[in-house]
Each structure stands twice: as C-alpha cells, then as structure tokens.
Design an enzyme around this catalytic site. Structure first.
Site, mmCIF file in Angstrom:
data_model
loop_
_atom_site.group_PDB
_atom_site.id
_atom_site.type_symbol
_atom_site.label_atom_id
_atom_site.label_comp_id
_atom_site.label_asym_id
_atom_site.label_seq_id
_atom_site.Cartn_x
_atom_site.Cartn_y
_atom_site.Cartn_z
ATOM 1 C CE LYS A 252 9.328 -22.552 -1.277
ATOM 2 N NZ LYS A 252 9.028 -21.356 -2.113
ATOM 3 C CD GLN B 299 12.080 -16.625 3.022
ATOM 4 O OE1 GLN B 299 11.798 -15.484 2.774
ATOM 5 N NE2 GLN B 299 11.183 -17.497 3.451
ATOM 6 C CE LYS C 227 10.600 -15.511 6.972
ATOM 7 N NZ LYS C 227 9.708 -14.767 6.046
ATOM 8 C CE LYS D 219 10.909 -12.203 -0.147
ATOM 9 N NZ LYS D 219 10.118 -12.848 0.930
ATOM 10 N N GLY E 29 5.335 -16.372 -3.620
ATOM 11 C CA GLY E 29 4.811 -15.001 -3.596
ATOM 12 C C GLY E 29 5.389 -14.179 -2.458
ATOM 13 C CG ASP E 30 7.370 -10.892 -0.107
ATOM 14 O OD1 ASP E 30 7.464 -11.535 0.960
ATOM 15 O OD2 ASP E 30 7.550 -9.661 -0.143
ATOM 16 C CB THR F 170 1.780 -15.891 5.899
ATOM 17 O OG1 THR F 170 2.349 -16.519 4.749
ATOM 18 C CG2 THR F 170 2.818 -15.039 6.586
ATOM 19 C CG ASN G 8 -1.412 -14.003 1.546
ATOM 20 O OD1 ASN G 8 -0.654 -14.345 2.461
ATOM 21 N ND2 ASN G 8 -2.209 -14.851 0.944
ATOM 22 C CB SER H 75 6.318 -22.649 0.481
ATOM 23 O OG SER H 75 5.592 -21.554 -0.013
HETATM 24 P P1 NDP Z 1 0.369 -8.145 -0.385
HETATM 25 O O1 NDP Z 1 0.915 -7.602 -1.643
HETATM 26 O O2 NDP Z 1 -0.721 -9.146 -0.444
HETATM 27 O O3 NDP Z 1 -0.121 -6.959 0.571
HETATM 28 C C1 NDP Z 1 0.779 -5.976 0.976
HETATM 29 C C2 NDP Z 1 0.051 -4.997 1.846
HETATM 30 O O4 NDP Z 1 0.995 -4.157 2.488
HETATM 31 C C3 NDP Z 1 -0.856 -4.080 1.056
HETATM 32 O O5 NDP Z 1 -1.934 -3.684 1.844
HETATM 33 C C4 NDP Z 1 0.078 -2.913 0.743
HETATM 34 O O6 NDP Z 1 -0.576 -1.698 0.454
HETATM 35 C C5 NDP Z 1 0.853 -2.809 2.022
HETATM 36 N N1 NDP Z 1 2.169 -2.248 1.739
HETATM 37 C C6 NDP Z 1 3.134 -2.780 0.950
HETATM 38 N N2 NDP Z 1 4.198 -1.981 0.865
HETATM 39 C C7 NDP Z 1 3.894 -0.914 1.620
HETATM 40 C C8 NDP Z 1 4.599 0.262 1.942
HETATM 41 N N3 NDP Z 1 5.836 0.495 1.460
HETATM 42 N N4 NDP Z 1 3.980 1.141 2.780
HETATM 43 C C9 NDP Z 1 2.743 0.904 3.263
HETATM 44 N N5 NDP Z 1 2.021 -0.197 2.981
HETATM 45 C C10 NDP Z 1 2.598 -1.082 2.180
HETATM 46 O O7 NDP Z 1 1.637 -8.728 0.398
HETATM 47 P P2 NDP Z 1 1.680 -9.811 1.584
HETATM 48 O O8 NDP Z 1 0.491 -9.683 2.461
HETATM 49 O O9 NDP Z 1 2.010 -11.103 0.974
HETATM 50 O O10 NDP Z 1 2.986 -9.326 2.360
HETATM 51 C C11 NDP Z 1 2.945 -8.451 3.479
HETATM 52 C C12 NDP Z 1 4.194 -8.631 4.304
HETATM 53 O O11 NDP Z 1 4.269 -9.982 4.767
HETATM 54 C C13 NDP Z 1 5.518 -8.380 3.578
HETATM 55 O O12 NDP Z 1 6.450 -7.846 4.491
HETATM 56 C C14 NDP Z 1 5.960 -9.775 3.177
HETATM 57 O O13 NDP Z 1 7.356 -9.845 2.986
HETATM 58 C C15 NDP Z 1 5.508 -10.568 4.386
HETATM 59 N N6 NDP Z 1 5.340 -12.003 4.198
HETATM 60 C C16 NDP Z 1 4.534 -12.509 3.232
HETATM 61 C C17 NDP Z 1 4.364 -13.871 3.111
HETATM 62 C C18 NDP Z 1 3.451 -14.486 2.113
HETATM 63 O O14 NDP Z 1 3.317 -15.704 2.120
HETATM 64 N N7 NDP Z 1 2.783 -13.731 1.259
HETATM 65 C C19 NDP Z 1 5.086 -14.800 3.983
HETATM 66 C C20 NDP Z 1 5.857 -14.173 5.015
HETATM 67 C C21 NDP Z 1 5.978 -12.823 5.087
HETATM 68 P P3 NDP Z 1 -0.594 -1.128 -1.034
HETATM 69 O O15 NDP Z 1 -1.585 -1.968 -1.763
HETATM 70 O O16 NDP Z 1 -0.996 0.303 -0.907
HETATM 71 O O17 NDP Z 1 0.802 -1.274 -1.573
HETATM 72 O O1 2IT Z 2 8.771 -13.999 3.323
HETATM 73 C C1 2IT Z 2 8.351 -15.149 3.119
HETATM 74 O O2 2IT Z 2 8.588 -16.077 3.903
HETATM 75 C C2 2IT Z 2 7.543 -15.389 1.930
HETATM 76 N N1 2IT Z 2 7.265 -14.444 1.190
HETATM 77 C C3 2IT Z 2 7.093 -16.782 1.581
HETATM 78 C C4 2IT Z 2 8.198 -17.536 0.896
HETATM 79 C C5 2IT Z 2 7.807 -18.877 0.353
HETATM 80 O O3 2IT Z 2 8.680 -19.479 -0.265
HETATM 81 O O4 2IT Z 2 6.679 -19.345 0.540
#
Ligand code: NDP
Ligand code: 2IT
Length: 451
Positions: A90, A111, A114, A126, A165-166, A209, A240, A383
């Site tokens: 997952k 993961q 976690k 992943k 998603g991520d 999250t 997100n 999830s």
């Molecule tokens: P989104 O795609 O919704 O948003 C990502 C954000 O981070 C954007 O503002 C993006 O800016 C910025 N970003 C991404 N890469 C970079 C980079 N290399 N340098 C600077 N800014 C960057 O992603 P999420 O909000 O889903 O994910 C954010 C973090 O949270 C990640 O580390 C992800 O692994 C983690 N995460 C997400 C989960 C989820 O459910 N979605 C769960 C647990 C963890 P830009 O648009 O300019 O790229």
């Molecule tokens: O990093 C993470 O935990 C996620 N992007 C969410 C993974 C999931 O299966 O919901």
C-alpha cells in the site's frame, strides 16, 4: 553501530551506491534499531534487516503517450513493492520529474513502517513516474494515466497492491487510472484509494494527511502544555497536505502565515484565513496556478526561490513548522535558522523533509520533531479505511471516518512515545516511530519464515 546494523548499511551502500535518498531513509531506521538489536537476537539471526532493505519486487516500465501535438512522449514508470509482511502493498504514486528508483525505494521503505504504525493490515509500496504534470492539458494527463495503468494493472489488485496519490497525483489522476483499470479488467473493486466520492472514495481522504498531522501535533503539544490555539505556524508546499494542514490549524484557532511551491513562497502575517484558503484550493487544484498569484491578490510579500541554499520560508519566526512539500526541504542552514528563531516543534507533513544533519540539530537543540512516518500517516490510514469500506461495499459518514482518524493518530502517538521512552529518550520520536513501526513488521516476518 552494532555489527549487524553496520553490516546491513554497508551492504545497502555497496549494492546501490547511487541511491542517496534510499540510503538516508535506511540509515535513519537502522540507527534506531541499533538501540534494540542486542535485546532481540532473532533480528540478527534471521536477517530481518537485510530482508527489510531489499524490496520484495520492483518493476520499471516504459510509459508511451502522445501529447496534444500528436508527438510521442516516453516516460519511465515504477512500482516498488517493498514489504507484504503485514498486508497487501500500500502506498502512493508520485508524478514528478525528479522521480527515480532511489526516491521510489526510500518512499516505499518509509511506507512499510508508517503503515505498520497505523495499526491497519497494510504492507508498504510506492510508485510513480518522472512524468511532469505541470503545464499539461487534462487530455495529456489522461492519456499518460491510461498508458501508465495499462502496464501497472498487472502488478496490482485489491488483495495484492493498492496504490493512491502523492505529489502530482490527486483526484483527477486517480480517476483516470481507476477508469482505465476498470476498462482492462472489467471489475469494480477498490484497487486504488483516494477515488472520487461518486465511485468508492472515502469521505475525509482528501483532508486526512493534513488533518492527521495536526491531530498528532495537538496531542504532542497538549502533553507539554502547548497548543495550536493562539500560535503561529509556517507551512511549506501548497498542495494537498499543506492545504488541509492550514485548514485544521485555522479550525483549532491557530494562524498559518506561509505557503510555497517550487517557484517561491508567500508570507501573510495576518494569517491564511478560511476564505483565503478557499482561494488557494481553487488556484492550486482547479486552475493549477502558482502560489505567486496569492501574493498578487492579497498584496502580501512573495519571495521567489532562488537557489538550493537556505530557503527563506524557514527563516520566518513562528512557534511551529510544518514542512509539507518534499524530501530534504529543510537542510542544515534552514534548521539553524528555525532554531535561532525559537521554533518549538516540527511536524513533518512531507516524507523525510528534514535532512539527516538538520534532524540531528533539532534533536540536539531539544526541538520536538514528529517524524513523517508517524506525522503524515493519517493519509494512508484513511486509505486503509477506504479499502475497508470498498470491501464491505459501504460508505461511512464524515463523522465516523474523522473519529477513526483521530483514534488512529492517538494510537500512533501512544505507541511512538512509549517506544521512545522505553528504548531511547522520551522526546525522541524518531526512535519511537522507527522502533514501534519496526516491531510489528519484524514479528510478522519471523512468523512467516524465510520469504
Ligand atoms: P501535491 O502535489 O498536492 O503538492 C506538492 C507541493 O509541494 C506543491 O506545492 C509543490 O510545488 C511542492 N513541491 C513538490 N516537489 C517540490 C520540490 N522538489 N521542491 C519544492 N517544492 C516542491 O503533493 P502532496 O501535498 O500530496 O504531497 C506533499 C508531500 O506530502 C510529499 O512529500 C508527499 O510524499 C507527502 N505525503 C502526501 C500524502 C498524501 O496523501 N497526498 C500522504 C503522506 C505524505 P510545485 O507545484 O511547484 O511542484
Ligand atoms: O506517503 C503516503 O503515505 C501517501 N502518499 C499516501 C499513501 C496511501 O496509500 O494513501
């Protein structure tokens, strides 16, 4: 280091000398396991660590698609199935040009622990691609997602591997991928989470999250006579996780004053109110614009991102910091700035946002740090609840999912802090989360023989 943790780390370095992010994530866990390995000889005898650091399976595949001009484009797709010891693989899918095998393996490795911490029966995986969704039309994203799923479908399944998603993968991409899977397999099952509410998605999954991060934070702070209420926070990212972190901070009476993307940051000393956050959601999720537009609209400061040096966002004075963008976004100089400005707590919304050096600085300076594998586990936890609802062919109410999420985050805090207190220092949540997450996976591996 203990001879076994050292042996395994050396082996990882030798096998994959270029995989820096993976090495960093492995080292972080091994340093914690070092503190218990003498007490549990089975870990060494049954080579638990060596097995845990080698993915059960990793697939790399070609993803051909055509852009709107009719030109053929080729990307590289990945799915790393790290561990199925406690349940089906997952974990999310990331679409970002920086994606490579090292980043996929570090994320899959994190993961595993976690998912174990959530208490739900989920293994770790992943995937993703170096496809860059920025500037692509909806049709291009659809064609990419369909091509990606045309290969991925044979590696996943509701009882095998359930992606989500991520970075770069939200409701739009999950919808396109789900549609293609259904078309190929002719079956409607929960093979992805984060689906739209109209076809099997769970309420609260988009929020989970960020909300979970703030629930865990509030629990940690409460025990130390602090609170979100009346406090100021800096939040990075604007996707997100950042959006729903700010939403929950607002709900609890706190103030978030920053957001960012890879181009720059905004600083709004009055706070990103509910109304301004609604603007951000439309800007980012619908119009797919840049955070600079916030500064133009609300006449606040915008600081462009100029280099890989210290990021100005971490030099804004605040009580708490929530990195919610990407790995290693807080480097040593940023940590020094945060500490200099008196930050009291770091809540890791992104995966591994603190470099190893900055993590050490926070620990040495007694800045509380909730590590990502605990702090952002709310997303994958919901999830897991989406999978449960899909299997039961039911939908739970918003209130019920939110309540379950709160309970899961409470459980994570309890397990993490008990392990920290027992094996390390009571405020060392890095050790606490690693050890608590590890134990369940290790026990399952010991019970299942050499697989
Ligand atoms: P989104 O795609 O919704 O948003 C990502 C954000 O981070 C954007 O503002 C993006 O800016 C910025 N970003 C991404 N890469 C970079 C980079 N290399 N340098 C600077 N800014 C960057 O992603 P999420 O909000 O889903 O994910 C954010 C973090 O949270 C990640 O580390 C992800 O692994 C983690 N995460 C997400 C989960 C989820 O459910 N979605 C769960 C647990 C963890 P830009 O648009 O300019 O790229
Ligand atoms: O990093 C993470 O935990 C996620 N992007 C969410 C993974 C999931 O299966 O919901």
């Amino acid at each position: 280091m203990h001879s076994e943790t050292e042996r395994v780390y050396e082996m990882v370095l030798k096998r994959d000398p270029d995989q820096r992010e993976f090495q960093q994530a492995v080292k972080n866990v091994l340093m914690s396991i070092d503190k218990i390995i003498d007490e549990i000889p089975e870990i060494t005898y049954h080579k638990i660590l060596e097995r845990m650091t080698e993915p059960e399976r990793a697939v790399i595949f070609r993803v051909p698609w055509t852009d709107d001009e009719g030109r053929l484009q080729i990307n590289r797709g990945f799915r790393v199935q790290m561990s199925s010891a406690i349940g089906p693989y997952k974990g999310g899918l990331r679409l970002h040009p920086s994606v490579n095998l090292s980043i996929m393996k570090f994320l899959a490795f994190e993961q595993v622990f976690k998912n174990s911490l959530t208490g739900l029966p989920m293994g770790g995986g992943k995937g993703g691609s170096d496809f860059d969704p920025k500037g692509k039309s909806d049709n291009e994203v659809m064609r990419f997602c369909q091509s990606f799923m045309t290969e991925l479908y044979r590696h996943i399944g509701q009882d095998t591997d359930v992606p989500a998603g991520d970075i770069g993968v939200g409701a739009r991409e999950v919808g396109f991928m789900y549609g293609q899977y259904k078309r190929i397999r002719n079956e409607s099952v929960g093979i992805l989470t984060g689906k739209g509410l109209d076809f099997g998605g769970s309420l609260i999954r988009p929020e989970a999250t960020g909300y979970g991060l703030v629930y865990l934070t509030e629990a940690i702070l409460r025990d130390r006579h602090m609170s979100i209420e009346g406090s100021t926070s800096i939040v990075s990212g604007s996707g997100n996780v950042a959006q729903y972190t700010v939403e929950k901070i607002n709900e609890l009476g706190g103030k978030a004053v920053t957001l960012s993307d890879s181009s720059g940051m905004i600083y709004d000393p009055d706070g990103i109110s509910k109304e301004k956050l609604e603007y951000v959601k439309i800007l980012k999720n619908v119009k797919r614009g840049r955070i600079k537009e916030y500064a133009d609209k609300y006449k606040v400061e915008y600081i462009p991102r100029s280099s890989d040096e210290a990021n100005p966002i971490w030099d804004i004075k605040a009580d708490y910091a929530f990195p919610c963008a990407t790995q290693n976004e807080i480097i040593k100089k940023d940590a020094e700035n945060l500490i200099k400005n008196g930050v009291k707590y770091i809540g890791e919304g992104a995966n591994m946002p603190c470099s190893a050096e900055s993590e050490k600085l926070f620990l040495d300076s007694h800045v509380l740090l909730a590590p990502s594998k605990a702090a952002n586990a709310g997303g994958v936890a919901v999830s897991g609840l989406e999978m449960a609802q899909n299997s039961a062919r039911l939908t739970w109410t918003r209130e019920r999912v939110d309540e379950e999420l709160k309970n899961i985050m409470k459980g994570i805090y309890k397990n993490m802090s008990e392990a920290a207190e027992k094996y390390s220092d009571k405020d060392n949540f890095i050790d606490g989360a690693n050890i608590a997450g590890f134990m369940k996976v290790a026990r399952a591996m010991l019970a299942q023989g050499y697989v």
